[in-house]
Design an enzyme around this catalytic site. Structure first.
Site, short mmCIF file in Angstrom:
data_model
loop_
_atom_site.label_atom_id
_atom_site.label_comp_id
_atom_site.label_asym_id
_atom_site.label_seq_id
_atom_site.Cartn_x
_atom_site.Cartn_y
_atom_site.Cartn_z
N TYR A 119 0.73 -1.09 0.01
CA TYR A 119 -0.10 0.13 -0.11
C TYR A 119 0.86 1.12 0.06
O TYR A 119 1.71 1.44 0.89
CB TYR A 119 -0.89 -0.02 1.22
N GLN A 181 -10.82 0.16 0.12
CA GLN A 181 -10.98 -0.72 -1.02
C GLN A 181 -9.92 -1.12 -1.78
O GLN A 181 -9.65 -2.02 -2.51
CB GLN A 181 -11.66 0.19 -2.22
N ASN A 204 -3.63 5.87 6.23
CA ASN A 204 -4.15 6.45 7.29
C ASN A 204 -5.07 5.72 8.11
O ASN A 204 -4.84 4.29 8.10
CB ASN A 204 -5.17 7.63 6.65
N GLN A 249 9.27 16.92 10.72
CA GLN A 249 8.50 15.51 11.27
C GLN A 249 6.85 16.13 11.59
O GLN A 249 6.21 15.33 11.43
CB GLN A 249 9.26 14.74 12.44
N HIS A 252 4.05 16.00 8.89
CA HIS A 252 3.38 14.70 8.50
C HIS A 252 1.92 14.72 8.72
O HIS A 252 0.96 13.97 7.98
CB HIS A 252 3.91 13.46 9.36
N HIS A 320 10.96 7.33 14.94
CA HIS A 320 12.16 8.04 14.58
C HIS A 320 12.84 8.44 15.80
O HIS A 320 12.34 9.29 16.29
CB HIS A 320 11.94 9.22 13.43
N ASP A 353 13.74 9.00 5.59
CA ASP A 353 12.40 8.74 4.93
C ASP A 353 12.31 8.62 3.40
O ASP A 353 11.67 8.22 2.79
CB ASP A 353 11.59 10.11 5.18
P1 NAD Z 1 -4.02 7.13 2.46
O1 NAD Z 1 -3.54 6.70 1.22
O2 NAD Z 1 -3.55 6.35 3.67
O3 NAD Z 1 -5.44 7.37 2.23
C1 NAD Z 1 -6.35 7.76 1.57
C2 NAD Z 1 -7.53 7.01 1.25
O4 NAD Z 1 -8.32 7.34 2.58
C3 NAD Z 1 -8.35 7.26 0.31
O5 NAD Z 1 -8.36 6.62 -0.97
C4 NAD Z 1 -10.02 6.87 0.51
O6 NAD Z 1 -10.28 5.69 0.39
C5 NAD Z 1 -9.86 6.71 2.33
N1 NAD Z 1 -10.57 7.72 3.01
C6 NAD Z 1 -10.40 8.86 3.29
N2 NAD Z 1 -11.84 9.37 3.87
C7 NAD Z 1 -12.27 8.23 4.10
C8 NAD Z 1 -13.53 8.08 5.04
N3 NAD Z 1 -14.13 9.02 5.55
N4 NAD Z 1 -14.04 6.82 5.04
C9 NAD Z 1 -13.39 5.94 4.53
N5 NAD Z 1 -12.34 5.95 3.60
C10 NAD Z 1 -11.81 7.16 3.54
O7 NAD Z 1 -3.47 8.84 2.51
P2 NAD Z 1 -3.60 9.82 3.70
O8 NAD Z 1 -4.79 10.00 4.23
O9 NAD Z 1 -2.77 10.98 3.22
O10 NAD Z 1 -2.52 8.99 4.81
C11 NAD Z 1 -1.21 8.71 4.87
C12 NAD Z 1 -0.72 8.01 6.12
O11 NAD Z 1 0.46 7.41 5.79
C13 NAD Z 1 -0.51 9.37 7.12
O12 NAD Z 1 -0.95 9.24 8.30
C14 NAD Z 1 1.06 9.43 6.91
O13 NAD Z 1 1.63 9.89 8.15
C15 NAD Z 1 1.39 8.02 6.72
N6 NAD Z 1 2.69 7.84 6.36
C16 NAD Z 1 3.33 7.06 7.24
C17 NAD Z 1 4.70 6.49 6.74
C18 NAD Z 1 5.59 5.81 7.54
O14 NAD Z 1 6.48 5.04 7.33
N7 NAD Z 1 5.19 5.68 8.92
C19 NAD Z 1 5.30 7.02 5.57
C20 NAD Z 1 4.50 7.66 4.66
C21 NAD Z 1 3.21 8.21 5.02
#
Ligand code: NAD
Length: 430
Positions: A119, A181, A204, A249, A252, A320, A353
């Site tokens: 993912y 999905q 997320n 950081q 994020h 981190h 990162d």
């Molecule tokens: P994401 O790709 O995780 O989520 C997007 C998806 O969330 C959408 O495609 C949608 O289907 C779904 N969504 C949004 N609102 C919704 C709702 N109300 N109900 C159901 N589904 C819903 O992208 P994002 O939201 O930008 O989050 C990315 C996350 O990844 C952040 O928390 C970030 O900190 C994390 N991250 C962590 C690392 C790590 O290594 N720890 C690295 C990169 C990103």
């Protein structure tokens, strides 16, 4: 030991877990019953995208053609580092065997899982680096089928740079689908994809909850919460760099904790005075995230000495961990709980990162107290085997029969008896 909190968090990093659980459970059930069509419905609903989701080679080529050459070269640089580091990790997994007793050999080998579902988050930011981290590592581990799945941007699809990264890192299929999905499509084998044996990658709260619910039916790397970071700094640290690293950081997400732990009160105060202006200077979205994260989740702690700083850091078990203090070897030897450690001012979490080769998919929310982050090992099953000669099996068979009977497991005992009777017909056994 006395610790002084110059700043304390007013919130802790957790969302409304029960509400998220209900939303995700319902979507998963809906998609499992409704298949491809339902997954497409949710893609249209959440990501306002109704284009093709399983990218064709022509679509991949067309997207790649739009990526600037300099960015391509940077992605290849990062990929090369992540690949070489993953190969180093793989070299530490040796297939081994030993003669446990004369004529009885036991061994261990590692086998990569067949199908990996990676993912790649793409909602708020375009996480190019997550594609590099997850897909490259799966490829080096030896997975036969690698799917990269990332949310499409409304009306236009997955960011071309993510497509390029997933492609050159070794993804066999690229799915333009996000959130629950996307996770469901890889787990249930929708759109002709092989059913994933393991799901990896950050996301997320909806992505994390989907992985949590599906765990057992499919393997997962970990359940990722909001990203978190801790900086350990002594009096020799540069407050401007410490503040920059904390802000970097905090951007994020609104709930991404950053913590400063120091034994120098003056340094702490200087850093605290610098952070707000640095946040104000960020672009709007990043500014909103960093502002809320700093206001609600950040902490600044003054400890008595470096031993207490290390103890304090281990209690937080940050994802981190940065050290900007003297005697880096001491810190490397004494710190025990972190996802990845950044030693000295000359490196920073941003490097890890994006491009240094160590993986950025790391344990959050204190999970570093019991696990490390994503590595080739997460894609590999450590399995065992055994083989014996007839003479070699004799002592084991006798012990097995006796232990089994004491346990009341007659069927087990007879599996040993039948062999003793066949291989040693002239002997009697009790
Ligand atoms: P994401 O790709 O995780 O989520 C997007 C998806 O969330 C959408 O495609 C949608 O289907 C779904 N969504 C949004 N609102 C919704 C709702 N109300 N109900 C159901 N589904 C819903 O992208 P994002 O939201 O930008 O989050 C990315 C996350 O990844 C952040 O928390 C970030 O900190 C994390 N991250 C962590 C690392 C790590 O290594 N720890 C690295 C990169 C990103």
């Amino acid at each position: 030991m006395t610790r002084e909190y110059l700043k304390k968090a007013t919130l802790t990093a957790k969302s409304d877990a029960s509400e998220t659980h209900k939303i995700v459970t319902d979507i998963l059930a809906d998609i499992e019953a409704g298949g491809d069509a339902k997954a497409l419905e949710y893609t249209a609903k959440f990501d306002r995208y109704d284009g093709n989701v399983l990218l064709t080679q022509e679509e991949i080529d067309a997207a790649i053609a739009t990526v600037p050459e300099k960015l391509k070269s940077d992605i290849r640089f990062a990929h090369d580092n992540v690949k070489r580091f993953a190969e180093l990790q793989k070299s530490t997994v040796a297939d081994v065997e030993m003669e446990i007793a004369p004529g009885f050999v036991a061994g261990q080998k590692s086998i990569p899982v067949d199908a990996a579902g990676c993912y790649v988050p793409g909602g708020r930011y375009s996480h190019i680096a997550s594609a590099i981290m997850t897909v490259t590592t799966a490829k080096v581990a030896g997975c036969k089928h690698i799917t990269a799945c990332s949310p499409p941007r409304p009306g236009v699809g997955v960011a071309p740079a993510i497509i390029y990264a997933a492609h050159i890192c070794g993804a066999d299929k690229i799915l333009a689908m996000g959130g629950v999905q996307g996770v469901a499509a890889m787990t249930f084998g929708l759109f002709g994809l092989p059913k994933a044996n393991i799901l990896v990658g950050p996301g997320n709260q909806f992505v994390a909850e989907a992985k949590r619910i599906l765990f057992g039916r499919v393997g997962i790397d970990m359940i990722a919460g909001p990203t978190d970071s801790l900086v350990l700094a002594d009096k020799n640290a540069d407050p401007h760099i410490v503040a920059t690293d904390l802000v970097s950081q905090a951007e994020h997400g609104y709930n991404s904790p950053v913590w400063l732990v120091t034994d120098d009160r003056a340094l702490a105060q200087k850093v605290m005075s610098l952070v707000p202006d640095m946040i104000a200077d960020l672009p709007e979205l990043n500014r909103e995230n960093a502002f809320a994260a700093w206001r609600d989740y950040a902490e600044v702690i003054v400890c008595a000495d470096r031993a207490d700083m290390a103890a304090c850091s281990d209690e937080y078990a940050p994802e981190h961990l940065t050290v900007q203090a003297d005697d880096l070897d001491w810190w490397l030897a004494n710190l025990t709980c972190y996802g990845s450690l950044f030693l000295g001012e000359e490196t920073t979490v941003s490097y890890g990162d994006k491009a240094t080769g160590t993986n950025h998919v790391l344990p959050t929310s204190g999970a570093a107290s019991y696990t490390g982050g994503l590595s080739v090992h997460k894609y590999m099953k450590i399995v065992t085997w055994q083989r014996a000669t007839r003479d070699g099996s004799k002592a084991v068979a006798e012990a097995t029969a006796r232990i089994s009977r004491l346990e009341g497991m007659e069927g087990h005992a007879r599996a040993a008896d039948v062999r003793l009777a066949k291989y040693f017909p002239d002997e009697t056994f009790d």
